[in-house]
Write a protein that holds these residues in place. Sequence first.
Motif, PDB file in Angstrom:
ATOM      1  N   TYR A  58       0.831  -1.199   0.000  1.00 13.99           N
ATOM      2  CA  TYR A  58       0.000   0.000   0.000  1.00 13.99           C
ATOM      3  C   TYR A  58       0.868   1.253   0.000  1.00 13.99           C
ATOM      4  CZ  TYR A  58      -3.911  -3.014   1.338  1.00 13.99           C
ATOM      5  OH  TYR A  58      -4.883  -3.972   1.368  1.00 13.99           O
ATOM      6  N   THR A  59       0.205   2.351  -0.365  1.00 15.53           N
ATOM      7  CA  THR A  59       0.760   3.691  -0.174  1.00 15.53           C
ATOM      8  C   THR A  59      -0.121   4.400   0.841  1.00 15.53           C
ATOM      9  OG1 THR A  59       1.581   3.830  -2.447  1.00 15.53           O
ATOM     10  CG2 THR A  59       1.288   5.903  -1.252  1.00 15.53           C
ATOM     11  N   TYR A  60       0.523   4.977   1.868  1.00 15.26           N
ATOM     12  CA  TYR A  60      -0.276   5.768   2.809  1.00 15.26           C
ATOM     13  C   TYR A  60       0.068   7.247   2.639  1.00 15.26           C
ATOM     14  CZ  TYR A  60       3.674   6.270   6.125  1.00 15.26           C
ATOM     15  OH  TYR A  60       4.873   6.571   6.718  1.00 15.26           O
ATOM     16  N   THR A  61      -0.963   8.089   2.800  1.00 12.00           N
ATOM     17  CA  THR A  61      -0.815   9.545   2.702  1.00 12.00           C
ATOM     18  C   THR A  61      -1.516  10.172   3.900  1.00 12.00           C
ATOM     19  OG1 THR A  61      -0.812   9.436   0.292  1.00 12.00           O
ATOM     20  CG2 THR A  61      -1.224  11.596   1.292  1.00 12.00           C
ATOM     21  N   VAL A  62      -0.822  11.123   4.558  1.00  9.49           N
ATOM     22  CA  VAL A  62      -1.396  11.838   5.697  1.00  9.49           C
ATOM     23  C   VAL A  62      -1.525  13.304   5.308  1.00  9.49           C
ATOM     24  CG1 VAL A  62      -1.211  12.370   8.155  1.00  9.49           C
ATOM     25  CG2 VAL A  62      -0.256  10.228   7.258  1.00  9.49           C
ATOM     26  N   THR A  63      -2.738  13.840   5.407  1.00  6.22           N
ATOM     27  CA  THR A  63      -2.983  15.235   5.025  1.00  6.22           C
ATOM     28  C   THR A  63      -3.657  15.967   6.176  1.00  6.22           C
ATOM     29  OG1 THR A  63      -5.139  14.689   4.068  1.00  6.22           O
ATOM     30  CG2 THR A  63      -3.241  14.629   2.593  1.00  6.22           C
ATOM     31  N   LYS A  64      -3.358  17.235   6.262  1.00  4.54           N
ATOM     32  CA  LYS A  64      -3.973  18.116   7.262  1.00  4.54           C
ATOM     33  C   LYS A  64      -3.792  19.543   6.779  1.00  4.54           C
ATOM     34  CE  LYS A  64      -5.088  19.877  11.453  1.00  4.54           C
ATOM     35  NZ  LYS A  64      -6.405  19.850  12.081  1.00  4.54           N
ATOM     36  N   GLU A  65      -4.881  20.310   6.782  1.00  2.00           N
ATOM     37  CA  GLU A  65      -4.794  21.700   6.350  1.00  2.00           C
ATOM     38  C   GLU A  65      -3.750  22.429   7.186  1.00  2.00           C
ATOM     39  OE1 GLU A  65      -7.645  25.650   5.816  1.00  2.00           O
ATOM     40  OE2 GLU A  65      -8.507  23.737   6.466  1.00  2.00           O
ATOM     41  N   GLY A  66      -2.843  23.117   6.501  1.00  2.00           N
ATOM     42  CA  GLY A  66      -1.789  23.850   7.183  1.00  2.00           C
ATOM     43  C   GLY A  66      -0.487  23.077   7.310  1.00  2.00           C
TER      44      GLY A  66
ATOM     45  N   THR B  28     -12.034  30.589  14.766  1.00  2.00           N
ATOM     46  CA  THR B  28     -12.303  29.146  14.829  1.00  2.00           C
ATOM     47  C   THR B  28     -11.053  28.377  15.210  1.00  2.00           C
ATOM     48  OG1 THR B  28     -14.014  29.408  13.140  1.00  2.00           O
ATOM     49  CG2 THR B  28     -13.176  27.172  13.544  1.00  2.00           C
ATOM     50  N   LEU B  29      -9.910  28.744  14.606  1.00  3.23           N
ATOM     51  CA  LEU B  29      -8.652  28.066  14.892  1.00  3.23           C
ATOM     52  C   LEU B  29      -7.938  28.643  16.109  1.00  3.23           C
ATOM     53  CD1 LEU B  29      -7.257  27.729  11.250  1.00  3.23           C
ATOM     54  CD2 LEU B  29      -8.479  26.021  12.591  1.00  3.23           C
ATOM     55  N   ASN B  30      -8.508  29.723  16.692  1.00  7.40           N
ATOM     56  CA  ASN B  30      -7.913  30.397  17.846  1.00  7.40           C
ATOM     57  C   ASN B  30      -6.491  30.876  17.528  1.00  7.40           C
ATOM     58  OD1 ASN B  30      -7.950  31.450  20.451  1.00  7.40           O
ATOM     59  ND2 ASN B  30      -7.142  29.567  21.364  1.00  7.40           N
ATOM     60  N   LEU B  31      -6.351  31.480  16.321  1.00  4.04           N
ATOM     61  CA  LEU B  31      -5.063  32.005  15.884  1.00  4.04           C
ATOM     62  C   LEU B  31      -5.153  33.520  15.776  1.00  4.04           C
ATOM     63  CD1 LEU B  31      -4.185  29.431  13.071  1.00  4.04           C
ATOM     64  CD2 LEU B  31      -3.310  29.492  15.419  1.00  4.04           C
TER      65      LEU B  31
ATOM     66  N   VAL C 150       2.539  32.755   9.383  1.00  9.21           N
ATOM     67  CA  VAL C 150       1.089  32.572   9.504  1.00  9.21           C
ATOM     68  C   VAL C 150       0.717  31.179   8.993  1.00  9.21           C
ATOM     69  CG1 VAL C 150      -1.181  33.423   8.802  1.00  9.21           C
ATOM     70  CG2 VAL C 150       0.708  35.040   9.213  1.00  9.21           C
ATOM     71  N   GLU C 151      -0.005  30.416   9.826  1.00  9.23           N
ATOM     72  CA  GLU C 151      -0.423  29.079   9.416  1.00  9.23           C
ATOM     73  C   GLU C 151      -1.413  29.166   8.266  1.00  9.23           C
ATOM     74  OE1 GLU C 151      -1.786  26.556  12.538  1.00  9.23           O
ATOM     75  OE2 GLU C 151      -0.314  27.324  13.988  1.00  9.23           O
ATOM     76  N   GLU C 152      -1.445  28.125   7.445  1.00  4.84           N
ATOM     77  CA  GLU C 152      -2.333  28.097   6.291  1.00  4.84           C
ATOM     78  C   GLU C 152      -3.792  28.139   6.748  1.00  4.84           C
ATOM     79  OE1 GLU C 152      -1.990  25.741   2.217  1.00  4.84           O
ATOM     80  OE2 GLU C 152      -2.680  24.445   3.834  1.00  4.84           O
ATOM     81  N   GLY C 153      -4.593  28.924   6.041  1.00  3.96           N
ATOM     82  CA  GLY C 153      -6.014  28.996   6.380  1.00  3.96           C
ATOM     83  C   GLY C 153      -6.625  30.307   5.953  1.00  3.96           C
ATOM     84  N   ASP C 154      -7.913  30.462   6.267  1.00  2.00           N
ATOM     85  CA  ASP C 154      -8.657  31.679   5.951  1.00  2.00           C
ATOM     86  C   ASP C 154      -8.677  32.582   7.177  1.00  2.00           C
ATOM     87  OD1 ASP C 154      -9.269  30.813   3.362  1.00  2.00           O
ATOM     88  OD2 ASP C 154     -10.992  29.657   4.104  1.00  2.00           O
ATOM     89  N   TYR C 155      -8.405  33.870   6.950  1.00  2.44           N
ATOM     90  CA  TYR C 155      -8.279  34.816   8.056  1.00  2.44           C
ATOM     91  C   TYR C 155      -9.051  36.106   7.753  1.00  2.44           C
ATOM     92  CZ  TYR C 155      -4.401  31.902   9.667  1.00  2.44           C
ATOM     93  OH  TYR C 155      -3.630  30.866  10.110  1.00  2.44           O
ATOM     94  N   THR C 156      -9.243  36.860   8.806  1.00  9.32           N
ATOM     95  CA  THR C 156      -9.711  38.239   8.706  1.00  9.32           C
ATOM     96  C   THR C 156      -8.593  39.143   9.215  1.00  9.32           C
ATOM     97  OG1 THR C 156     -12.011  37.609   9.081  1.00  9.32           O
ATOM     98  CG2 THR C 156     -11.429  39.910   9.479  1.00  9.32           C
TER      99      THR C 156
END
Length: 742
Positions: free
Chosen positions: A501-509, A559-562, A579-585
């Motif tokens: 198998y091939t395993y892939t681990v993903t997470k935003e940021g 939401t991410l408390n950043l 700055v971590e990856e994501g949507d900000y104001t």
Amino acid sequence: MSAFVVMPGFSTGTGGNELFAESEDIHPTLEEPSLGAEVNIYPDRDTNLSVTVTHDAGTDMNVTFYGNKTDGELEKIGENTSVASGEYANMTWQGLDFATQYTWYVNVTEDATDGGDDNIYNESEEWTFTTADSPIKITMNEPVDETDIYPDRETNLSVMVNHDEGTAMNVTFYGNKTDGELEKIGENNSVASGDYANMTWQGLDFATQYTWYVNVTEYDNEEVYNKSEEWTFTTADSPIKITMNEPMDGAGLETYPDRESNLSVTVYHEGDSSMLMNVTFYGNEMGEELEQIGENTSVADGEYANMTWEDLDYDTEYEWYVHVYEDATDGGDEDIYNESATWTFSTDEIITERTPTDGAEVDLDPELNVTVQHPEGNDLNVTFYGNETGETLEEIYNETVESGEYATFVWDNRDFDTTYDWKVVVEENQTDEQLKESNVWNFTTEPEVLYKLTFTVMDEEGDPIEGATVTVSNETLGPDYTNTTNDTGVAVVEDVEEGDYTYTVTKEGYEDATAEITVDGDDDITVTMTEKVYDLTFTINDEEGDPIEGATVTVANETLNLDYTNTTDDTGVAVVEDVEEGDYTYTVSKEGYKDATDEITADEDKMVTAHLEEADQPDFKVEITNYDEEMEAGKYIMVEYTIRNEGDVEGTQNISFFVEGSEEDREEDVTIEAGENHTGKFFWEAEVGSHLLTVASEDDEDTVAVNVQMEQPSLLPGFTSLLLILAAIFAVAIYQRKSKKR
């Protein structure tokens, strides 16, 4: 000072700054009702509670009353505040029940409004009293048990009611079958004391136990009441009797070849042997809803009612019963009835055995077997049907066997861990007549040997990463395996087939992590992920395009408390780093300017230019409207002024009063709405000489000149007037010179 001790089990108050303590200075004393007294609550169903409270230091107290029925949880029922030491605390306890014991107590605290501490308290012991019985008395009259309700299926309910003061009463009847919820069934109003309340209870069933009671209230005051105990009676059996004739309950019937059976009962009428009866037959397969299958009308007392039940299935269990009622055409009443018990019988058995048993676990090549027999020993055709559960059953095998033998079929190459349905249809070999279609049975194949992979996902600092998606894939073997890490960074991927198998681990940021793995047993895999971060460069200018120094730039995701922040330099630039990856104001703010805000996605290094508009400001214009130009020393000069807010928004400023540039007085925090005025006065004890008096806001000021002379006797006519004229000329000259400077 109150003496107190901290009681075991008591904790500090809000923030841990206060102690709840029982005071030895507070003394509650019972006044009424006396301990254990019987209290008359008629007619208002209330009583007065009274205690005397004293405080050794004379402090006023607050008294809270708690109470309930003795078997209930004590709750707050009233309160007296600011009770002086040595005085009574009273309350009226309303809505009490008759003939009931109550428990109550008081909690007494110091009154904070009298300098006390409301965390200092004392509780009384618990006191009890019992309320007197209701003035309403109830005596049951009828019915008695084993009540005969033939022929009208009704009975009379009757009670005698008395009132100690002779007041008229309303009587409400409640009842139902003993195993049902009691409901209102009738009412008598304005029943005189000593009289009966009656009602006819209709629509009763035979041989049934009923429960009933009455609730009695005063005619004009429903708060005064009494409720009777619950009484029961059982109605007599129906005059109609039923005797089963055939088939016997639980019998096995030979229904070949006509597939029918005769049903027969004998009916009697004990109340009127001349009464004819109608008999309705109900039946169906065991477990199905019973439906009408036949009827005999005008059956005489002691006679049979019969019917032939046709089109029965072989190898089937059936239920049936009869409903018998008087024949209305013979002067009877259809409401006079009786129902038999429910009886059963079984038809000829065609399928005697089978394997596998229903719901069994089998291997991938299960052998299906059924043993079949013919009522007269003829050969039988057996057809097997099957498919995966949820799919339409299809024919999978057919075989002819002798009566009493088994038909067998090996259903090979089934899938792992799959549930299959199957059935058989049995036909007579000579005529092809279908004798039996079996129920649908099922079995489940054994599960495949599978493995478990435990992934532990962490960041570069060794902290667990929650919410990372782990995907294990092999295009040849089929669908991917996937799961998400928990708060400890662990994701378990279960039921994985053996293979590469091939395993892939993903997470935003975070950067994706991927690798190859061979699965031939349970395994633990540790994965380290690298966080994605970006630099956001902000250039902040004013409306003319000039850089703004000292503006605060905040980039946030609630939401991410950043939350990231920086301040612009003298070129108007602020760099928000890592700055971590994501949507900000992002928000840009600086005093004197309106905030600028917008959305931004951190998915690469970015440069942002923002322009700030100057904020609307108040503008407090000052005008001295009245003052004393001349004054003798030692007297007070009054200066009246008006402040007008000529700005765009409401503002708050301090208004100062200066004499020769030295502040003498101030009016603080003056708030004026846009376009509105504020007026005021300042006073100053005059000193000899010419003086400049100034009223100033934070935006503007106004100055006037005054002349203060020493009070002197008028030695020469006109001399004083001359001095005043000279002083005025001097003051005007100074004012004009100061105005020119402004």
